[in-house]
Design a protein around this motif. Structure first.
Motif: not given
Length: 142
Positions: A20-22, A84-86, A88-89, A92, A109
């Motif tokens: 999970d990217a979050t 991309k969100e994963l 990017d996470a 960071n 991806s």
């Protein structure tokens, strides 16, 4: 004909859908017992030691806490169904960003289009998507 990729002693980590990217406190990955990972190996890619060590289990996935991310030090790329969100996470995150594959930007991806069907080795996939899949993997090697 041999496999399209020369045999390396390191290779990709194929992240599971539960990564999970979050919340990158744990990373879910497909084990060496999963056909998607076995297919990467058949293509000539080696497996990172952490994934190689899963061959003794009966499970098709594994999970590591972010504190154990160094177990993926030998992973050369990340293959995932996320977008991309994963990535990017991961770039960071103070722990996950230490993976060499993340530092090098070796991220593939399989989320969009026909390439998502290419990860599972089936007769239909081999006939229609193998070139697209192999090209995506080749582009991810850095």
């Amino acid at each position: 004909l041999g496999p399209p990729f020369p045999k390396h002693n390191v290779g990709p980590v194929q992240l599971g859908r539960l990564t999970d990217a979050t919340d990158l406190s744990s990373i879910t990955f497909y084990s060496a017992n999963d056909p998607r990972v076995a297919f990467l190996e058949e293509l000539g890619m080696g497996l990172p030691k952490a994934i190689e060590s899963t061959k003794r289990s009966k499970r098709f996935f594994g999970q590591l806490s972010a504190e154990q991310i160094d177990r993926f030090d030998d992973a050369t790329m990340i293959v995932t169904y996320a977008g991309k969100e994963l990535f990017d996470a991961m770039k960071n995150d103070p722990l996950v960003s230490k993976m060499s594959a993340v530092k090098n930007g070796s991220f593939i991806s399989l989320r969009d289009g026909s390439i998502s069907a290419a990860a599972g080795p089936t007769a239909l996939m081999l006939r229609h998507y193998i070139d697209e899949y192999a090209n995506a993997l080749a582009a991810g090697i850095k």
